[in-house]
Structure formats: structure tokens, C-alpha cells
Design a protein around this motif. Structure first.
Motif, PDB file in Angstrom:
ATOM      1  N   ILE A   9       0.871  -1.171   0.000  1.00 38.97           N
ATOM      2  CA  ILE A   9       0.000   0.000   0.000  1.00 38.97           C
ATOM      3  C   ILE A   9       0.906   1.219   0.000  1.00 38.97           C
ATOM      4  CG2 ILE A   9      -1.827   1.275   1.181  1.00 38.97           C
ATOM      5  CD1 ILE A   9      -2.696  -1.412   2.439  1.00 38.97           C
ATOM      6  N   ALA A  10       1.019   1.847  -1.157  1.00 37.85           N
ATOM      7  CA  ALA A  10       1.871   3.032  -1.323  1.00 37.85           C
ATOM      8  C   ALA A  10       0.979   4.254  -1.238  1.00 37.85           C
ATOM      9  CB  ALA A  10       2.581   2.977  -2.671  1.00 37.85           C
ATOM     10  N   TRP A  11       1.339   5.189  -0.370  1.00 35.66           N
ATOM     11  CA  TRP A  11       0.447   6.323  -0.129  1.00 35.66           C
ATOM     12  C   TRP A  11       1.218   7.636   0.024  1.00 35.66           C
ATOM     13  CZ3 TRP A  11       0.906   9.281   4.276  1.00 35.66           C
ATOM     14  CH2 TRP A  11       1.736   8.753   5.276  1.00 35.66           C
ATOM     15  N   HIS A  12       0.489   8.717  -0.221  1.00 37.85           N
ATOM     16  CA  HIS A  12       0.969  10.066   0.084  1.00 37.85           C
ATOM     17  C   HIS A  12      -0.222  10.875   0.568  1.00 37.85           C
ATOM     18  CE1 HIS A  12       1.632  14.359  -0.995  1.00 37.85           C
ATOM     19  NE2 HIS A  12       2.643  14.114  -0.181  1.00 37.85           N
ATOM     20  N   SER A  13       0.047  11.777   1.516  1.00 42.76           N
ATOM     21  CA  SER A  13      -1.015  12.624   2.038  1.00 42.76           C
ATOM     22  C   SER A  13      -0.428  13.933   2.516  1.00 42.76           C
ATOM     23  CB  SER A  13      -1.714  11.919   3.207  1.00 42.76           C
ATOM     24  OG  SER A  13      -2.859  12.619   3.605  1.00 42.76           O
ATOM     25  N   ARG A  14      -1.113  15.026   2.228  1.00 44.36           N
ATOM     26  CA  ARG A  14      -0.715  16.337   2.751  1.00 44.36           C
ATOM     27  C   ARG A  14      -1.543  16.725   3.967  1.00 44.36           C
ATOM     28  NH1 ARG A  14       2.715  19.131  -0.292  1.00 44.36           N
ATOM     29  NH2 ARG A  14       2.820  18.665  -2.490  1.00 44.36           N
ATOM     30  N   THR A  15      -2.807  16.345   3.945  1.00 43.59           N
ATOM     31  CA  THR A  15      -3.712  16.822   4.990  1.00 43.59           C
ATOM     32  C   THR A  15      -4.370  15.693   5.772  1.00 43.59           C
ATOM     33  OG1 THR A  15      -5.525  16.986   3.406  1.00 43.59           O
ATOM     34  CG2 THR A  15      -4.186  18.986   3.744  1.00 43.59           C
ATOM     35  N   ALA A  38       4.958   7.049   0.062  1.00 41.73           N
ATOM     36  CA  ALA A  38       5.476   7.164  -1.311  1.00 41.73           C
ATOM     37  C   ALA A  38       6.959   7.523  -1.335  1.00 41.73           C
ATOM     38  CB  ALA A  38       4.663   8.197  -2.086  1.00 41.73           C
ATOM     39  N   ASP A  39       7.393   8.399  -0.438  1.00 43.84           N
ATOM     40  CA  ASP A  39       8.808   8.795  -0.396  1.00 43.84           C
ATOM     41  C   ASP A  39       9.734   7.624  -0.100  1.00 43.84           C
ATOM     42  OD1 ASP A  39       8.175  11.431  -0.941  1.00 43.84           O
ATOM     43  OD2 ASP A  39       8.257  12.064   1.159  1.00 43.84           O
ATOM     44  N   ASP A  40       9.207   6.588   0.544  1.00 43.01           N
ATOM     45  CA  ASP A  40      10.031   5.448   0.958  1.00 43.01           C
ATOM     46  C   ASP A  40       9.894   4.220   0.062  1.00 43.01           C
ATOM     47  OD1 ASP A  40      11.001   6.908   3.169  1.00 43.01           O
ATOM     48  OD2 ASP A  40       9.245   6.343   4.355  1.00 43.01           O
ATOM     49  N   VAL A  41       9.027   4.294  -0.931  1.00 44.02           N
ATOM     50  CA  VAL A  41       8.850   3.164  -1.854  1.00 44.02           C
ATOM     51  C   VAL A  41      10.066   3.080  -2.769  1.00 44.02           C
ATOM     52  CG1 VAL A  41       7.475   2.262  -3.769  1.00 44.02           C
ATOM     53  CG2 VAL A  41       6.333   3.253  -1.774  1.00 44.02           C
ATOM     54  N   THR A  42      10.587   1.878  -2.901  1.00 46.89           N
ATOM     55  CA  THR A  42      11.733   1.624  -3.775  1.00 46.89           C
ATOM     56  C   THR A  42      11.315   0.649  -4.879  1.00 46.89           C
ATOM     57  OG1 THR A  42      12.448  -0.293  -2.493  1.00 46.89           O
ATOM     58  CG2 THR A  42      13.351   1.874  -1.841  1.00 46.89           C
ATOM     59  N   ASP A  72       7.963   8.160 -10.921  1.00 50.27           N
ATOM     60  CA  ASP A  72       9.115   8.578 -11.730  1.00 50.27           C
ATOM     61  C   ASP A  72      10.383   7.835 -11.322  1.00 50.27           C
ATOM     62  OD1 ASP A  72       7.564  10.373 -13.152  1.00 50.27           O
ATOM     63  OD2 ASP A  72       8.267  12.134 -12.061  1.00 50.27           O
ATOM     64  N   ARG A  73      10.625   7.709 -10.016  1.00 49.03           N
ATOM     65  CA  ARG A  73      11.827   7.031  -9.515  1.00 49.03           C
ATOM     66  C   ARG A  73      11.817   5.543  -9.810  1.00 49.03           C
ATOM     67  NH1 ARG A  73      11.441   6.170  -4.642  1.00 49.03           N
ATOM     68  NH2 ARG A  73       9.782   7.553  -3.990  1.00 49.03           N
ATOM     69  N   CYS A  74      10.640   4.952  -9.769  1.00 46.82           N
ATOM     70  CA  CYS A  74      10.538   3.491  -9.817  1.00 46.82           C
ATOM     71  C   CYS A  74      10.137   2.937 -11.189  1.00 46.82           C
ATOM     72  CB  CYS A  74       9.536   3.019  -8.766  1.00 46.82           C
ATOM     73  SG  CYS A  74      10.032   3.399  -7.059  1.00 46.82           S
ATOM     74  N   TYR A  75       9.648   3.798 -12.067  1.00 50.98           N
ATOM     75  CA  TYR A  75       9.055   3.304 -13.302  1.00 50.98           C
ATOM     76  C   TYR A  75      10.018   2.442 -14.114  1.00 50.98           C
ATOM     77  CZ  TYR A  75       6.224   2.963 -17.436  1.00 50.98           C
ATOM     78  OH  TYR A  75       5.495   2.453 -18.486  1.00 50.98           O
TER      79      TYR A  75
END
Length: 162
Positions: A9-15, A38-42, A72-75
Motif C-alpha cells: 500500500i503506497a500512499w501520500h497525504s498532505r492533509t 510514497a517517499d520510501d517506496v523503492t 518517476d523514480r521506480c518506473y
């Protein structure tokens, strides 16, 4: 007997809205879930997973920058290594969410992932600058929906359905 493949489960959240939805999905999936910001997904984490749930906000009618950066990093390191794996999505949006959803599906199509559940868009109706920037509280029925989706994905992986 080997362990069933896990659900990333890859996620990002601002709020907080997408984070709450991702956590609810992980709770539903139980020990089958790996909840990763998301920042930690490799690329290695994506390749090791049996399936995916991508959870993020729509920002300015597009996928959030952190989610896009993850892709972008993982594609390219993952290209050719994920074909046929199942995925689902949850988008937390202020009013629409469809553009971010389309973006997610185009990326998944490039990896040749297989959508196994209808997309989920949670509309918070945040329309003013104050509401958009405020911490989000997700309705219990929508959190339950995320939990059910996590459980279904984990069960499908464990049973070898997809």
C-alpha cells in the motif's frame, strides 16, 4: 508452504485524508499489508510485492507530486518486472479526482498491471483555501470501504485469485 505474496500500500497525504484511507486499507488487509509512504517506496519494494494499492490525493487536478515522484523514480527499474500483477486505487479529492485516477491508470497500464477492483474516489468537498489546507476527516463509511478493499486485495492474493 510459502507465505502468500504481500500487498504493498503506497500512499501520500498532505492533509491526512489519504493517510487515513491507506491506514484503513492496511488494517483491513492485516498482516498481508506493507504500508509504505510514497517517499520510501523503492523499486525493490514494488518488485517484492504481489499486488498494489495506490492511495493519494488529487492536487490541482493531478496526482500529487510525491506520488508522481514515486512513479518517476521506480518506473524504469520496475519496467518488465510487474506485468500482470493486481492493483487498485484510492484517490482523495476536494471535488473531482478523475484526473488523478486517469494518471494512475496510465502509469499502471505502462507497467501492464491488472486492475482488480473499481477505483475509489473520496470527495472531501474542500473548495476554499482554508478547507483545502485543513486536516481532513474521512467519513466512517468511506474508511470502512477502504478497509474492505484492503481485505479483498489481501484475500485475493492469498487465494491466488489474481
Amino acid at each position: 508452504m510459502t507465505d502468500a505474496p504481500h500487498l504493498l500500500i503506497a500512499w501520500h497525504s498532505r492533509t491526512g485524508g489519504s493517510q487515513a484511507l491507506a491506514e484503513a486499507a492496511a488494517e483491513g488487509a492485516g498482516t498481508a499489508a506493507r504500508l509504505v509512504a510514497a517517499d520510501d517506496v523503492t523499486p525493490e519494494a514494488l518488485i517484492a510485492a504481489g499486488g498494489y494499492l495506490f492511495v493519494g490525493p488529487e492536487n490541482l487536478a493531478a496526482l500529487s507530486g510525491a506520488m508522481k515522484e514515486m512513479f518517476d523514480r521506480c518506473y524504469y527499474p520496475c519496467l518488465g518486472n510487474l506485468e500482470g500483477r493486481p492493483y487498485a486505487t484510492i484517490v482523495c479529492a476536494g471535488s473531482d479526482g478523475e484526473n488523478a485516477q486517469r494518471q494512475l491508470d496510465r502509469i499502471a497500464k505502462g507497467w501492464r498491471l491488472k486492475r482488480v477492483a473499481d477505483h475509489v474516489i473520496v470527495n472531501t468537498s474542500a473548495q476554499t483555501p482554508e478547507a483545502i489546507l485543513a486536516a481532513k476527516s474521512i467519513a466512517p463509511d468511506r474508511l470502512a470501504e477502504a478497509g474492505d478493499l484492503g481485505a479483498a486485495l489481501a484475500e485475493g492474493l492469498a487465494a491466488g485469485i489474481f
